[in-house]
Design an enzyme around this catalytic site. Structure first.
Site, PDB file in Angstrom:
ATOM      1  N   ALA A  52     -10.951  -7.412   3.185  1.00 15.67           N
ATOM      2  CA  ALA A  52     -12.209  -6.767   3.557  1.00 15.67           C
ATOM      3  C   ALA A  52     -13.396  -7.507   2.955  1.00 15.67           C
ATOM      4  O   ALA A  52     -14.349  -7.849   3.664  1.00 15.67           O
ATOM      5  CB  ALA A  52     -12.190  -5.302   3.111  1.00 15.67           C
ATOM      6  N   GLY A  53     -13.347  -7.771   1.660  1.00 17.36           N
ATOM      7  CA  GLY A  53     -14.485  -8.384   0.973  1.00 17.36           C
ATOM      8  C   GLY A  53     -14.778  -9.792   1.461  1.00 17.36           C
ATOM      9  O   GLY A  53     -15.933 -10.135   1.767  1.00 17.36           O
ATOM     10  N   HIS A 274       6.756   3.684  -1.588  1.00 22.23           N
ATOM     11  CA  HIS A 274       7.666   2.878  -0.775  1.00 22.23           C
ATOM     12  C   HIS A 274       9.086   3.031  -1.316  1.00 22.23           C
ATOM     13  O   HIS A 274       9.309   2.878  -2.507  1.00 22.23           O
ATOM     14  CB  HIS A 274       7.219   1.412  -0.850  1.00 22.23           C
ATOM     15  CG  HIS A 274       7.704   0.593   0.282  1.00 22.23           C
ATOM     16  ND1 HIS A 274       9.029   0.269   0.417  1.00 22.23           N
ATOM     17  CD2 HIS A 274       7.070   0.059   1.348  1.00 22.23           C
ATOM     18  CE1 HIS A 274       9.166  -0.450   1.524  1.00 22.23           C
ATOM     19  NE2 HIS A 274       7.998  -0.587   2.100  1.00 22.23           N
ATOM     20  N   ARG A 345       9.602   6.742   5.308  1.00 17.42           N
ATOM     21  CA  ARG A 345       9.437   6.313   3.917  1.00 17.42           C
ATOM     22  C   ARG A 345       9.395   7.464   2.918  1.00 17.42           C
ATOM     23  O   ARG A 345      10.061   7.452   1.896  1.00 17.42           O
ATOM     24  CB  ARG A 345       8.121   5.526   3.770  1.00 17.42           C
ATOM     25  CG  ARG A 345       8.200   4.111   4.242  1.00 17.42           C
ATOM     26  CD  ARG A 345       6.859   3.415   4.030  1.00 17.42           C
ATOM     27  NE  ARG A 345       6.934   2.055   4.573  1.00 17.42           N
ATOM     28  CZ  ARG A 345       5.919   1.196   4.564  1.00 17.42           C
ATOM     29  NH1 ARG A 345       4.746   1.544   4.054  1.00 17.42           N
ATOM     30  NH2 ARG A 345       6.056  -0.017   5.060  1.00 17.42           N
ATOM     31  N   HIS A 427       2.780   2.213  -3.754  1.00 15.15           N
ATOM     32  CA  HIS A 427       2.550   1.012  -2.967  1.00 15.15           C
ATOM     33  C   HIS A 427       1.120   0.888  -2.450  1.00 15.15           C
ATOM     34  O   HIS A 427       0.538  -0.192  -2.450  1.00 15.15           O
ATOM     35  CB  HIS A 427       3.535   1.016  -1.794  1.00 15.15           C
ATOM     36  CG  HIS A 427       3.461  -0.185  -0.916  1.00 15.15           C
ATOM     37  ND1 HIS A 427       3.553  -1.462  -1.424  1.00 15.15           N
ATOM     38  CD2 HIS A 427       3.300  -0.318   0.419  1.00 15.15           C
ATOM     39  CE1 HIS A 427       3.442  -2.320  -0.415  1.00 15.15           C
ATOM     40  NE2 HIS A 427       3.281  -1.663   0.702  1.00 15.15           N
ATOM     41  N   GLU A 451      -9.168  -0.990   1.567  1.00  8.93           N
ATOM     42  CA  GLU A 451      -8.353   0.052   0.917  1.00  8.93           C
ATOM     43  C   GLU A 451      -9.214   0.946   0.027  1.00  8.93           C
ATOM     44  O   GLU A 451      -8.880   2.096  -0.248  1.00  8.93           O
ATOM     45  CB  GLU A 451      -7.220  -0.582   0.093  1.00  8.93           C
ATOM     46  CG  GLU A 451      -6.235   0.459  -0.464  1.00  8.93           C
ATOM     47  CD  GLU A 451      -5.089  -0.137  -1.288  1.00  8.93           C
ATOM     48  OE1 GLU A 451      -4.963  -1.376  -1.327  1.00  8.93           O
ATOM     49  OE2 GLU A 451      -4.338   0.640  -1.894  1.00  8.93           O
ATOM     50  N   ARG A 461      -0.200   5.823   5.646  1.00  8.38           N
ATOM     51  CA  ARG A 461      -0.521   4.619   6.396  1.00  8.38           C
ATOM     52  C   ARG A 461       0.728   4.045   7.051  1.00  8.38           C
ATOM     53  O   ARG A 461       1.781   3.965   6.431  1.00  8.38           O
ATOM     54  CB  ARG A 461      -1.140   3.563   5.472  1.00  8.38           C
ATOM     55  CG  ARG A 461      -1.477   2.267   6.183  1.00  8.38           C
ATOM     56  CD  ARG A 461      -2.093   1.257   5.250  1.00  8.38           C
ATOM     57  NE  ARG A 461      -1.199   0.831   4.180  1.00  8.38           N
ATOM     58  CZ  ARG A 461      -0.159   0.024   4.335  1.00  8.38           C
ATOM     59  NH1 ARG A 461       0.146  -0.459   5.510  1.00  8.38           N
ATOM     60  NH2 ARG A 461       0.589  -0.304   3.303  1.00  8.38           N
ATOM     61  N   LEU A 467      -3.731  -4.468   6.714  1.00  9.41           N
ATOM     62  CA  LEU A 467      -4.406  -5.741   6.975  1.00  9.41           C
ATOM     63  C   LEU A 467      -5.383  -5.556   8.130  1.00  9.41           C
ATOM     64  O   LEU A 467      -6.505  -6.070   8.110  1.00  9.41           O
ATOM     65  CB  LEU A 467      -3.375  -6.825   7.324  1.00  9.41           C
ATOM     66  CG  LEU A 467      -2.252  -7.029   6.301  1.00  9.41           C
ATOM     67  CD1 LEU A 467      -1.356  -8.194   6.720  1.00  9.41           C
ATOM     68  CD2 LEU A 467      -2.816  -7.288   4.930  1.00  9.41           C
TER      69      LEU A 467
END
Lengths: 668, 224
Positions: A52-53, A274, A345, A427, A451, A461, A467
């Site tokens: 993102a950054g 996870h 999960r 996770h 995030e 998610r 990503l």
């Protein structure tokens, strides 16, 4: 126990008018823009260089803004997005399997257990296709078919193949793509890059974010930076639990600094666990390593039927391969016959914890279950299994010294191979700084992306969506929406850092550092952080109850006291002091831990990554309460870390989708 | 040090050492580390005369203590290169790598202007080979291993990735010249084809990348 204060103040999420599929188009058509000559008069701070950054800093630079970009690592390329393995989703429908923007939107909202803001998710699905085009144009070497076109794989929670990937290193390749665009802008002088700098506070002038105080981690000195807007892209808060799949440096201090200035923190209780990580081997462990979820396709998960066998395993007297088939409890196959080892999960994670809590754990710490390939190897042969999972077997062997493909025993003519040991681990964090449709926080001029914000994943998610969200925010959303804010800032001249507000902010940060150095107690930062992690994992982990959360809040209060009175930081503030930097982050992890617990306590329902034992179906599935909890929980700081925050609700309104139930029978 | 479990990673052993030092009231040893799963490229220890230690194809964080024998003396040093000045203890400044990338390690392309991703087919072989080159994590082991302190393997990995893909063709000549000039300027040595870099690379970046770099550079120079 303090009563949670609820504020009735309305919250404006600025969702544009119109049908869901037209909102983003309408927004772009009517938003205010900044003309090219004015862009160079405006400065923007971007904190963080992950997907993102880096993508935001590069794109804002390309547009003509002056960007100041900060990271705590020695290079922007090392942000933790680099470690993402699986892939990135997009609604390209290259496989002609019926995918569409709507379907990606639908899957993401459903996967998030109907707790995401619909309009944001639709926009995410809309721009997903641009991301793939963008990355290919940058030279990202995605996997391809022999015909030369892009390859796709399928991932959990979807009926279509929409995941693009670059071996098991998709995050690395996407980040290096963003980093290359960033480098181009650094070379062009449009982005100034500050490596090994850590943001300590955001500076607010007349109610608007106007700069940051950052610590130069090499010299130890505090420095001031001013800008017309500040963008936070500093990732999630998984390391609150000490052990997680996050990198060692991942922290939530920048987010906490915004929170302390009044930026709402949304849905902190939504934490993803996870199920297939390499278990903790002892109290010296520093992080947990993820093993691909694909292993559950052929591996069978089990613990011994008899508690005596478990005790022997824990004492190291026998090995997994010494226990014959009839003495094994394949508990997922037993409890969920329809889905077996391929349950979602969160279900797999909770079931492993339940067995281990009952004493059936299989390693020296009692916190591991077996993932066994004997049946698959006996059926298909070792060669087939190694073709599928060879690299994972090698990785497992390197870390644990056990080769899961090695024949270990033969009982009554049945061959048994070394099983792997796995255990769930923290996770990803779906919660984060609250943002409106423009990705602006509740403080004007302060934006949060990736995030670090809460926006798109609801309570859970889906794989390969992190990503997608990071790059959507950075390349295609923020560079537009931030202009709507900046358009009336063009007459505001470049800021000076020589102002009473900057003086006060720096003084406050300096005092915090002085206070930390002055404690001079006996305990190291890590020892207290590990204790925090244990409290969080035991009481605010995979399965939560009213009692466990109240216990956690009590223990966290004690832990804060311990931190404030018994911490020891060697060395001085001069130059690099890693322990001081870790202590600064730990103080915020404790506050973050409390925030997670407050939110989890308030949410009397189970949804996605948040499971309250009081709220489950007879089959042990999460039971949502849409009537009472169909809202985003926004937490407002109350002036100090000791006082409970105030809850503000952002009600969710679904236009495109009707909320529906989730069970293992209908879902996945 | 005593009682180090064999399942401990090398960096966890360093953590234990630091906890011991802090308990004694002393300052811990500073070293770079972050992801601890071999991908971020942050860890950078020269262990017993090898960058990233005795294991091949692995970073320091992927090195486990069972590789060593009880009673061994382990020598740990920072990366050794004039272009990577030491910041503190075992931590070095690798900013020179960023500068080489900034000189030309990109496709000059602006966000928003891309054509459909499937508009240019790229052969699987070329894409896979580009991916192998792009796997470089920028840790600097190649420089630390090289007797000349050369950054050629690092640089060639980036040049190769773009040389193998159609997206990189338009700027290929400018890129290779700019990146090499920057490498020279920053004080890295030259390449004498010893191959220590590729032997020590934790990601197995091949020496053939340097050959491709040389060819790209010659072609660029010849057309000047």
């Amino acid at each position: 126990m303090e009563e949670t204060k609820i504020n009735a103040q309305p919250i404006d999420s600025k969702i544009p008018e119109g049908p869901i599929a037209e909102k983003w188009t309408n927004y772009k058509a009517h938003q205010k823009l900044v003309n090219p000559a004015n862009k160079r008069k405006l400065d923007i701070i971007v904190v963080g260089t992950g997907l993102a950054g880096a993508s935001a800093a590069a794109t804002l630079g390309e547009m003509g803004f002056n960007v100041l970009n900060f990271c705590i690592q020695d290079s922007p390329r090392r942000a933790h997005s680099i470690a993402a393995q699986g892939g990135i989703n997009a609604a390209k429908n290259y496989q002609n399997d019926g995918d569409s923007v709507y379907r990606l939107f639908y899957d993401t909202v459903k996967g998030g257990d109907y707790r995401a803001r619909e309009a944001n998710v639709y926009r995410l699905a809309e721009v997903s296709n641009n991301i793939i085009d963008q990355c290919v144009a940058q030279g990202v070497p995605f996997a391809r078919e022999y015909g030369g076109l892009l390859a796709n794989r399928s991932f959990g929670g979807a009926q279509v193949s929409r995941t693009f990937y670059a071996k098991g290193q998709t995050g690395q390749q996407l980040l290096l793509g963003a980093y290359s665009s960033l480098n181009r802008m650094i070379h062009a002088g449009k982005v100034k890059s500050y490596n090994r700098y850590e943001m300590h506070d955001v500076v607010i002038i007349d109610g608007r974010a106007r700069g940051i105080i950052a610590k130069n981690l090499v010299t130890g000195k505090l420095e001031r930076f001013a800008a017309h807007a500040v963008v936070i892209a500093t990732g999630g808060y998984g390391n609150t639990y000490f052990l997680s799949t996050n990198a060692m440096g991942c922290n939530c201090s920048a987010a906490m600094a915004c929170y302390r200035h009044g930026a709402y923190f949304a849905n902190p209780a939504y934490v993803q666990i996870h199920p297939t990580c390499i278990p903790v081997h002892g109290d010296k462990q520093s992080k947990l390593t993820l093993m691909s979820e694909s292993l559950r396709n052929d591996g069978r998960i089990w613990v011994p039927k008899n508690i005596e066998d478990a005790k022997k395993l824990q004492a190291g007297q026998i090995k997994g391969s010494d226990i014959p088939e009839e003495e094994r409890d394949y508990y997922l196959e037993r409890r969920y016959p329809a889905f077996g080892n391929l349950v979602p999960r969160d279900v797999a994670s909770r079931a492993a914890k339940e067995r281990c809590d009952k004493g059936y754990g299989v390693n020296n710490t009692g916190k591991a279950v077996f993932l066994d390939f004997s049946e698959a190897i006996n059926r298909l042969g070792i060669d087939v299994i190694r073709q599928r999972y060879g690299n994972l077997f090698d990785m497992y062997e390197e870390i644990t010294d056990v080769n899961p493909g090695e024949l270990a025993n033969e009982i009554n003519g049945v061959k048994y191979y070394n099983p792997m040991m796995i255990y769930p681990a923290i996770h990803y964090t779906m919660g984060g700084i609250w943002v409106d449709y423009e990705l602006q926080t509740s403080i004007k001029g302060l934006f949060a992306i990736g995030e670090c914000n809460f926006s798109d994943h609801g309570a859970n998610r889906l794989g390969a969506s992190a990503l997608m969200q990071g790059l959507a925010d950075g390349y295609f959303v923020l560079p537009y929406t931030i202009q709507n804010y900046l358009s009336d800032q063009i007459t505001v001249p470049h800021f000076s850092t020589d102002s009473p507000e900057f003086d006060a902010a720096e003084k406050k940060v300096q005092k915090n550092l002085d206070d930390l150095m002055a404690i001079q107690g006996k305990r190291s930062v890590d020892s207290i952080h590990k204790e925090l992690g244990n409290v969080m994992w035991d009481y605010v982990g995979m399965a939560r109850t009213k009692e466990s959360l109240e216990t956690a809040l009590k223990k966290l209060k004690e832990l804060r006291k311990e931190f404030e009175t018994n911490l020891f930081i060697p060395g001085t503030q001069e130059g690099m002091n890693v322990e001081l930097d870790k202590a600064f982050r730990l103080r915020d992890f404790i506050t973050m831990g409390e925030l997670i617990a407050y939110d989890a306590l308030n949410r009397h329902e189970s949804c996605g990554g948040h499971f309250r034992e009081e709220h489950q179906t007879e089959e042990g599935e999460a039971k949502r309460d849409d009537e009472n909890f169909f809202y985003v929980a926004c937490w407002k700081y109350n002036g100090n870390d000791e006082t409970a925050p105030t809850l503000i609700k952002e009600p969710l309104h679904y236009e495109g989708l009707a909320s529906e139930g989730r069970s293992c029978h209908g879902w996945l | 040090m005593h009682d180090i479990p064999t399942d401990t990673s090398f960096l966890e052993m360093m953590d234990i050492l630091n906890e011991m030092l802090i308990e004694k009231g002393e300052e811990p040893v500073t070293f770079d580390h972050d992801c601890r799963e071999g991908i971020c490229g942050m860890c950078s220890l020269y262990v017993n005369g090898h960058p990233h230690g005795p294991a091949t194809g692995a970073t320091t964080c992927q090195l486990y203590m069972r590789r060593f024998k009880d009673g061994d003396t382990i020598t740990v040093e920072p990366w050794r290169s004039a272009a990577f000045p030491v910041i503190k203890d075992l931590m070095v400044n690798r900013n020179a790598f960023d500068q080489i990338q900034q000189a030309g390690g990109y496709v000059s392309f602006q966000t928003g202007g891309a054509q459909d991703a499937n508009a240019i087919p790229i052969s699987k072989e070329a894409a896979d080979e580009a991916m192998d080159s792009a796997t470089c994590i920028g840790c600097g082991a190649c420089v630390a291993a090289c007797k000349n302190g050369s950054a050629m393997l690092f640089l060639s990995a980036k040049v190769s990735q773009f040389a193998l893909l159609p997206q990189g063709k338009a700027e290929a000549k400018r890129r290779v010249k700019a990146m090499l000039a920057k490498m020279d300027e920053l004080g890295f040595g030259n390449c004498t084809n010893t191959g220590a870099c590729a032997a020590e690379c934790p990601k197995n970046i091949k020496l053939s990348n340097i050959a491709r770099l040389n060819r790209e550079f010659l072609c660029a120079k010849c057309s000047d």
